[in-house]
Design a protein around this motif. Structure first.
Motif, PDB file in Angstrom:
ATOM      1  N   TRP A 273       0.877  -1.180   0.000  1.00  0.00           N
ATOM      2  CA  TRP A 273       0.000   0.000   0.000  1.00  0.00           C
ATOM      3  C   TRP A 273       0.909   1.224   0.000  1.00  0.00           C
ATOM      4  N   ARG A 274       0.552   2.216  -0.823  1.00  0.00           N
ATOM      5  CA  ARG A 274       1.415   3.383  -1.002  1.00  0.00           C
ATOM      6  C   ARG A 274       0.580   4.662  -1.044  1.00  0.00           C
ATOM      7  N   TYR A 275       1.121   5.713  -0.439  1.00  0.00           N
ATOM      8  CA  TYR A 275       0.492   7.038  -0.475  1.00  0.00           C
ATOM      9  C   TYR A 275       1.523   8.008  -1.047  1.00  0.00           C
ATOM     10  N   GLU A 276       1.223   8.564  -2.217  1.00  0.00           N
ATOM     11  CA  GLU A 276       2.124   9.493  -2.883  1.00  0.00           C
ATOM     12  C   GLU A 276       1.802  10.911  -2.421  1.00  0.00           C
ATOM     13  N   LEU A 277       2.714  11.480  -1.668  1.00  0.00           N
ATOM     14  CA  LEU A 277       2.485  12.816  -1.131  1.00  0.00           C
ATOM     15  C   LEU A 277       2.536  13.880  -2.221  1.00  0.00           C
ATOM     16  N   ALA A 278       3.465  13.754  -3.155  1.00  0.00           N
ATOM     17  CA  ALA A 278       3.595  14.756  -4.208  1.00  0.00           C
ATOM     18  C   ALA A 278       4.442  14.172  -5.326  1.00  0.00           C
ATOM     19  N   GLN A 279       4.214  14.648  -6.546  1.00  0.00           N
ATOM     20  CA  GLN A 279       5.025  14.256  -7.685  1.00  0.00           C
ATOM     21  C   GLN A 279       6.300  15.092  -7.779  1.00  0.00           C
ATOM     22  N   ARG A 280       6.376  16.141  -6.994  1.00  0.00           N
ATOM     23  CA  ARG A 280       7.551  17.004  -6.994  1.00  0.00           C
ATOM     24  C   ARG A 280       7.761  17.504  -5.569  1.00  0.00           C
ATOM     25  N   ARG A 281       8.897  18.169  -5.337  1.00  0.00           N
ATOM     26  CA  ARG A 281       9.159  18.715  -4.006  1.00  0.00           C
ATOM     27  C   ARG A 281       8.113  19.780  -3.682  1.00  0.00           C
ATOM     28  N   GLU A 282       7.396  19.584  -2.587  1.00  0.00           N
ATOM     29  CA  GLU A 282       6.257  20.443  -2.295  1.00  0.00           C
ATOM     30  C   GLU A 282       6.185  20.705  -0.792  1.00  0.00           C
ATOM     31  N   ALA A 283       5.699  21.894  -0.444  1.00  0.00           N
ATOM     32  CA  ALA A 283       5.558  22.260   0.963  1.00  0.00           C
ATOM     33  C   ALA A 283       4.296  21.637   1.551  1.00  0.00           C
ATOM     34  N   ILE A 284       4.420  21.092   2.738  1.00  0.00           N
ATOM     35  CA  ILE A 284       3.305  20.464   3.437  1.00  0.00           C
ATOM     36  C   ILE A 284       3.151  21.149   4.787  1.00  0.00           C
ATOM     37  N   ARG A 285       1.976  21.725   5.012  1.00  0.00           N
ATOM     38  CA  ARG A 285       1.754  22.442   6.261  1.00  0.00           C
ATOM     39  C   ARG A 285       1.474  21.497   7.417  1.00  0.00           C
ATOM     40  N   ALA A 286       0.438  20.687   7.273  1.00  0.00           N
ATOM     41  CA  ALA A 286       0.059  19.761   8.350  1.00  0.00           C
ATOM     42  C   ALA A 286      -0.479  18.486   7.713  1.00  0.00           C
ATOM     43  N   PHE A 287       0.186  17.386   7.986  1.00  0.00           N
ATOM     44  CA  PHE A 287      -0.207  16.109   7.397  1.00  0.00           C
ATOM     45  C   PHE A 287      -0.101  15.023   8.465  1.00  0.00           C
ATOM     46  N   SER A 288      -1.113  14.169   8.518  1.00  0.00           N
ATOM     47  CA  SER A 288      -1.070  13.027   9.436  1.00  0.00           C
ATOM     48  C   SER A 288      -1.695  11.817   8.745  1.00  0.00           C
ATOM     49  N   LEU A 289      -1.063  10.681   8.905  1.00  0.00           N
ATOM     50  CA  LEU A 289      -1.537   9.423   8.337  1.00  0.00           C
ATOM     51  C   LEU A 289      -1.454   8.357   9.406  1.00  0.00           C
ATOM     52  N   SER A 290      -2.558   7.663   9.644  1.00  0.00           N
ATOM     53  CA  SER A 290      -2.611   6.561  10.612  1.00  0.00           C
ATOM     54  C   SER A 290      -3.041   5.305   9.874  1.00  0.00           C
ATOM     55  N   ILE A 291      -2.296   4.235  10.088  1.00  0.00           N
ATOM     56  CA  ILE A 291      -2.580   2.948   9.458  1.00  0.00           C
ATOM     57  C   ILE A 291      -2.671   1.891  10.532  1.00  0.00           C
ATOM     58  N   ASN A 292      -3.743   1.129  10.511  1.00  0.00           N
ATOM     59  CA  ASN A 292      -3.924  -0.016  11.399  1.00  0.00           C
ATOM     60  C   ASN A 292      -3.994  -1.278  10.542  1.00  0.00           C
TER      61      ASN A 292
END
Length: 476
Positions: A273-292
């Motif tokens: 399982w994969r989550y692509e945050l961005a295709q290029r270098r990008e600024a991220i303000r607030a990101f959270s990912l929880s996986i169970n």
């Protein structure tokens, strides 16, 4: 397939040669040995039945092992199936993007050379030049006006084009929760997971006046069929019709207005399982990912490692968290679930079943010796066959049930048959031998469990518990 035929034949041949050699060199001892065999022949024959029972159990286990391997090979290469396969593979979910739509007008002017002007003037058809000036392409063209104007001896071509452009807008927050629950279908099919995805996103209009904004959520790749898909924008459910570019929302947002988006869906996947945050270098303000998940996970190299993780013993429930605040990154989040091949797992179980039969025989003999319990050869031979039949039943049931359930039921059935024959005093040694092949169902913990099983056997049969063997303890 016949693990004891060659050793038994070799042992019998060596015994006959030794008896003949002894008869040639010492007639008295040869005669005494022959009389002993005649007098104790019945007892020796009964204990030989134990060896034959272990050999027969090995034959059954070998035949079952080859049949299971052939069935799995045919199933993997078959074009048709009588049961549903998992509706997905390695799921890749891309991060959504928000943008502000703007319209820009461009004007271009072209002066026609005089020689070309004279040539076209003779024909009297200015529009004949339009195909040579090119036509704009793309869906972002909102307005197009073009034409010719004559200024004395010159001809002027003018094109006015309004283009719609997208200005990327950073998301204020992204909160994603994913549950990956692995299950194993019956019939020996590959393991897959049922994914439950929930994403909550928020973004703001950065302009001082109302603006048209767009939010595009890309559909996951490798996910098969999505069920219960729902995209909600500020409490209103979006009914998308064209999903070629994902699920897209577009609307007018007031100055400094905040848009909140919620996305939920379910799907099936396998292996990763994969989550692509961005295709290029990008600024991220607030990101959270929880996986169970209920399977141990590994992380692809050069991807983001979780900021926090917890799991129960022996690879139970695993909780993973990624928390990013004011970062710039082009890395993604990628999980790989190291599940062994089903054929490899069943092959390891089958390879250990015949040694487990021999171990059960030795443990029963040691139990009778250390606990001063009478043990007859015929019940021991029958118990050995019972364990072998249980192992065979486990291989047969793997075509109808999940592997863990099939092998567990087979081991329990074999243990029940063996205990019925030998009695409850021999439950512990039979159980220690019967559960030994099941350690390969634990994934990567087989070595640890085998070591623990060996330590338990040494603890049960520790020195100081052995008693002096008496004739009544091993009966015929």
């Amino acid at each position: 397939m016949f693990p004891l035929v060659r050793p038994a034949a070799a042992l019998l041949l060596v015994g006959l040669l030794a008896l003949l050699l002894l008869g040639t060199l010492d007639h008295a001892r040869a005669r005494a040995g022959l009389h002993w065999l005649i007098r104790h022949g019945r007892a020796v024959g009964q204990w030989a039945l134990v060896v034959l029972a272990a050999g027969a159990g090995g034959v059954l286990v070998g035949i079952t092992r080859q049949a299971v391997n052939a069935r799995l090979s045919a199933q993997q290469s078959a074009r048709y199936a009588n049961a549903a396969d998992p509706a997905g593979g390695q799921t890749v979910q891309g991060a959504p993007r928000a943008s502000l739509l703007e319209t820009h007008t461009y004007t271009r002017t072209l002066l026609i050379p005089q020689n070309l002007y004279r040539h076209v003037q003779k024909q009297g058809n200015w529009e004949a030049l339009l195909p040579y000036l090119g036509q704009p392409e793309g869906t972002n063209v909102r307005e197009l006006r073009e034409g010719f104007r004559q200024h004395g001896a010159r001809l002027e071509y003018t094109r006015v084009m309004a283009l719609q452009t997208e200005r990327p807008v950073n998301l204020d927050s992204s909160r994603v929760v994913t549950d990956l629950k692995f299950s194993e279908p019956g019939g020996g099919r590959g393991m897959y997971y049922n994914a439950n995805f929930t994403g909550e996103y928020a973004f703001t209009n950065p302009d001082t006046g109302p603006a048209t904004m767009r939010f595009a959520f890309p559909l996951p790749s490798g996910s098969g069929t999505l069920s219960n898909f729902r995209l909600t924008v500020n409490g209103q459910i979006l009914r998308a019709t064209d999903l070629q570019g994902g699920s897209v929302w577009q609307g007018v947002v007031p100055a400094s207005g905040v848009v909140k988006v919620s996305v939920t869906y379910r799907n099936q996947g396998a292996r990763a399982w994969r989550y692509e945050l961005a295709q290029r270098r990008e600024a991220i303000r607030a990101f959270s990912l929880s996986i169970n998940t209920n399977q141990p996970a590994k992380f692809q190299r050069y991807t983001l490692f979780p900021t926090r993780q917890s799991h129960t013993a022996l690879g139970g429930t695993t909780h993973l968290e990624w928390t990013l605040q004011d970062v710039i990154t082009a890395q993604d989040i990628a999980l790989v679930f190291a599940q062994g091949s089903l054929r490899e797992t069943l092959g390891k179980i089958g390879a250990l079943q015949w040694p487990a039969l021999l171990l059960s025989v030795l443990l029963c003999l040691g139990w009778a010796w250390t606990r001063r319990v009478a043990l007859a050869p015929l019940p021991l031979a029958t118990a050995t066959l019972g364990l072998g039949l249980g192992f065979t039943l486990g291989g047969v049931l793997s075509a109808y049930l999940p592997v863990a359930a099939a092998q567990g039921l087979g081991a329990l059935a074999g243990l029940a048959l063996a205990v019925t024959t030998l009695g409850r005093p021999f439950l512990l040694p039979l159980a220690l031998g019967g559960v030994a092949p099941l350690v390969f169902l634990s994934g990567g913990h087989a070595g640890l469990l085998l070591t623990g099983l060996a330590a338990l056997i040494l603890l049960v049969y520790r020195p100081g518990r052995a008693a002096v063997l008496r004739p009544a303890q091993l009966t015929v």
